[in-house]
Design an enzyme around this catalytic site. Sequence first.
Site, mmCIF file in Angstrom:
data_model
loop_
_atom_site.group_PDB
_atom_site.id
_atom_site.type_symbol
_atom_site.label_atom_id
_atom_site.label_comp_id
_atom_site.label_asym_id
_atom_site.label_seq_id
_atom_site.Cartn_x
_atom_site.Cartn_y
_atom_site.Cartn_z
ATOM 1 N N GLU A 1 -4.925 2.850 -0.595
ATOM 2 C CA GLU A 1 -5.830 3.966 -0.814
ATOM 3 C C GLU A 1 -7.215 3.353 -1.035
ATOM 4 O O GLU A 1 -7.370 2.467 -1.876
ATOM 5 C CB GLU A 1 -5.383 4.746 -2.060
ATOM 6 N N ARG B 1 6.754 -4.371 -8.172
ATOM 7 C CA ARG B 1 5.351 -4.742 -8.049
ATOM 8 C C ARG B 1 5.103 -6.054 -8.778
ATOM 9 O O ARG B 1 5.850 -6.448 -9.672
ATOM 10 C CB ARG B 1 4.434 -3.637 -8.555
ATOM 11 N N LYS C 1 -6.078 -0.586 -10.104
ATOM 12 C CA LYS C 1 -7.440 -0.349 -9.623
ATOM 13 C C LYS C 1 -8.243 0.508 -10.589
ATOM 14 O O LYS C 1 -9.439 0.303 -10.759
ATOM 15 C CB LYS C 1 -7.389 0.324 -8.246
HETATM 16 P P1 ATP Z 1 -3.002 0.281 -8.317
HETATM 17 O O1 ATP Z 1 -1.899 0.666 -9.210
HETATM 18 O O2 ATP Z 1 -3.533 -1.085 -8.530
HETATM 19 O O3 ATP Z 1 -4.094 1.295 -8.233
HETATM 20 P P2 ATP Z 1 -1.850 1.380 -5.992
HETATM 21 O O4 ATP Z 1 -0.394 1.230 -5.785
HETATM 22 O O5 ATP Z 1 -2.351 2.688 -6.431
HETATM 23 O O6 ATP Z 1 -2.332 0.184 -6.896
HETATM 24 P P3 ATP Z 1 -2.475 1.436 -3.221
HETATM 25 O O7 ATP Z 1 -3.786 1.315 -2.584
HETATM 26 O O8 ATP Z 1 -1.796 2.755 -3.184
HETATM 27 O O9 ATP Z 1 -2.652 0.962 -4.714
HETATM 28 O O10 ATP Z 1 -1.498 0.295 -2.723
HETATM 29 C C1 ATP Z 1 -1.346 -0.107 -1.405
HETATM 30 C C2 ATP Z 1 -0.030 -0.829 -1.297
HETATM 31 O O11 ATP Z 1 -0.035 -1.970 -2.148
HETATM 32 C C3 ATP Z 1 1.108 0.048 -1.728
HETATM 33 O O12 ATP Z 1 2.155 -0.087 -0.782
HETATM 34 C C4 ATP Z 1 1.500 -0.482 -3.069
HETATM 35 O O13 ATP Z 1 2.860 -0.311 -3.286
HETATM 36 C C5 ATP Z 1 1.109 -1.956 -2.965
HETATM 37 N N1 ATP Z 1 0.811 -2.497 -4.286
HETATM 38 C C6 ATP Z 1 -0.118 -2.053 -5.165
HETATM 39 N N2 ATP Z 1 -0.082 -2.766 -6.306
HETATM 40 C C7 ATP Z 1 0.873 -3.698 -6.143
HETATM 41 C C8 ATP Z 1 1.410 -4.751 -6.958
HETATM 42 N N3 ATP Z 1 0.941 -4.979 -8.199
HETATM 43 N N4 ATP Z 1 2.383 -5.534 -6.451
HETATM 44 C C9 ATP Z 1 2.852 -5.314 -5.222
HETATM 45 N N5 ATP Z 1 2.403 -4.353 -4.401
HETATM 46 C C10 ATP Z 1 1.443 -3.546 -4.845
HETATM 47 MG MG MG Z 2 -1.749 4.382 -5.101
#
Ligand code: ATP
Ligand code: MG
Length: 578
Positions: free
Chosen positions: A42, A268, A278
Site C-alpha cells: 500500500e 511477519r 509504517k
Molecule cells: P505495516 O504494518 O508496516 O504498515 P503493511 O502490511 O500494512 O505493513 P503493506 O504495504 O500492506 O504493509 O505490505 C505489503 C506486503 O508486505 C504485504 O504482503 C505484507 O504482508 C508484507 N509485509 C508487511 N510487513 C511485513 C513484515 N514485517 N514482514 C513480512 N512481510 C511484511
Molecule cells: Mg497493509
Amino acid sequence: MNDRSDTNAVPPVALHFIDERVQADLAAGRYGGRVHTRFPPEPNGYLHIGHAKSICLNFGLAQRFGGLCNLRFDDTNPTTEEVEYVESIQRDVRWLGFEWGERLYYASDFFERIYGFAEELVRHGKAYVCDLGPDDMSRYRGSLTAPGTDSPYRARSVAENLDLLERMRRGEFPEGSRTLRAKIDMASPNMNLRDPVLYRILKAAHHRTGTAWSIYPTYDYAHPLCDALESITHSICTLEFENHRPLYDWVRDNCSVPARPEQIEFARLNVTYMVLSKRKLLRLVNERRVLGWDDPRMPTISGLRRRGYTAEALRTFCERIGVARFTSTVDIVQLENALRDDLNKRAPRAMAVLRPLEVLIENYPSDTVEELTARNNPEDPAAGERKVKFSKRLFIERDDFREDPPKDFYRLGPGREVRLRYAYYVKCTGFDKDPATGEVTRVHCTYDPATRGGDSPDGRKVKGTIHWVSAEHAQRAEVRLYDHLFGTEFPEEVGEGQDFMVNLNPKSLEVVRDAALEAMLIDAEPGSRWQFERHGYFCVDVVDSRPGAPVFNRAVSLKDSWAKLEKKQHAKGAERTR
Ligand code: ATP
Ligand code: MG
C-alpha cells in the site's frame, strides 16, 4: 504473542513450507503449471526490512520456479496514499535486485471492474446497500461469543440496491451514511464473514483516479479480485490475514473472475530494537524524531541503503532467517552480520582517526615524508595495495593512549611500545598536558627505523597495533556514528498509557565533526563503502556529502562479539587491541 525463539544460529538455506507447497502444486499440475506471485504494497509509507522479506519471498519464488511476480500498488485508500511513496517503493524494489518488467499494476486500474463485480453480487442477491452508521453496524455485528443480528436493510430488493449503489458511486450521499455489504452470514463464528463491508463512501481525491470515485473498495474485497484479474496463483500475505482467508475465498468464488488464486500466510518479520509498522515510522518522521524516511537509523530500505547496507546483505539476511508460520523476533545482530560478511569481502580498508591526538616522533627527520605500503583488503588479494604517507607528526586515537595504563592495556602509555599499522614500532617517551584542563595534548615517541613495515628484525614483539594518519596529510571530515534507534529490544512493549516513543534511544546518533582521515578518503564517492580499520564499515552519505567534503555514516561496527568483549573489558578498566 511472540514466541521469542532465538534465531541467532544461521540455519542452512533449505526449502521452506511455501516452496514445498508450490512444488506440490506444480507436481499436481495445478494452475496449468504456472507460478505467479505479487508484491502488493500500500503506497502509504516507505518500505521497511519486513517488506524486504516479502519482496524476496514473492520475487524469489517466481525466480526459483520459473514463474512471474507482479508489483501491485494496493491503492484503495486515497486518504493516506501519495505519489512520493509510489516512487520510493519502485526504487527500493529495483535496488533490492528485482524486476517486475511489464507487470506494474495498481488496484485503482481495476476500479471499474471491481465495481462491476459489486453490481454482479447485488444482482445475485449476494450484496446489499446498508444504511447503518459505524456504531450501529458494530452493535449489529455481535461479538466473538454472541452472533450478530441482520441489518434492517439486508432484505432490500435488487433494484433498490442497484439504484443506491449507483448513487453512492455518483457521490449523492455523505461519507459514512451508507456502505455496500456482502450478504454472507451474520451468525458466522468468523467475524469477517458477518456481512463485511465491500465499499465505503469516501469523498477524497485519489492520486491516480482523481475525483472520479466517491466510493472505494475495502482491502478484503479488492485484494482477491486484483489477484484473480492478474492471474496470480499464490497470494502470499502475513499471518494476521489468516482468518480473512474464508472471505478471500468467498469473494473469489462468488464473482465471475478468470482465475482461482489461493492465499497463503506466513509470519511477519520482527527484529529486535526495531519498530516495523509504517504508521509508527510515519510518526517518527512527522514528529521529527528522525531526519526523514531515509534517516540511516530507520529500518526502512532507503534508510538501510543510506546507512551502507548492500542489497546483497539484505537478500542474504532474508534467506538466512527463512519463512515460517510462527511469529518470532530475529536478533538485529543477524542483520548486522549479513552486512559484515558482505562488506568484509568487498570494502577497501582505510585508516581514519575519529578523535585525533597528536603524536610527535622525536627522532624522525622533520623534512621527510615516506610512502609506506598498505594492503587494500586482506580478504581480497585482487584489491591490491596503496601508499600512505608517514611523517614526524601523526594523529592517533585519543583512546589509544593512557597516561597511567593498567597492565593489560596493550596500546600506548609512558614507556610502552606499539606497532603503528603498516609503519614502525614506536615507543612513548612522554606527553604534554594542558595545565588548565588536564587534557593530554601531545604524545612524544621515538621510532625504531629497523621496524619499517611493522616487523621487528630482532623478533621483538609488541602486543598492540594501532592505526594512525600523518597529521600534515590528513583530511578532515564529518563522521556519523549510529546506535540502535530504540534503546530496548522490544520497543513496542510499553507500560500502561505509554507510547513506543518512550523507548527511543537518545544516543542513537553521535556526530564526530573533525575526524582525521587518510588523504584518499577526501575523494570517496557518495555511496562508496569502506572499512575504517578497527572502527567498522562506513558509507559515504549520499545526501549530505559534497565534493571535497564527504560525510561518512558508520553502517556497522567491526565485530559484534568484539564490541561486546570490549565493552566488558572497558568496564573492568582493561583493554586489548588485537
Ligand atoms: P505495516 O504494518 O508496516 O504498515 P503493511 O502490511 O500494512 O505493513 P503493506 O504495504 O500492506 O504493509 O505490505 C505489503 C506486503 O508486505 C504485504 O504482503 C505484507 O504482508 C508484507 N509485509 C508487511 N510487513 C511485513 C513484515 N514485517 N514482514 C513480512 N512481510 C511484511
Ligand atoms: Mg497493509
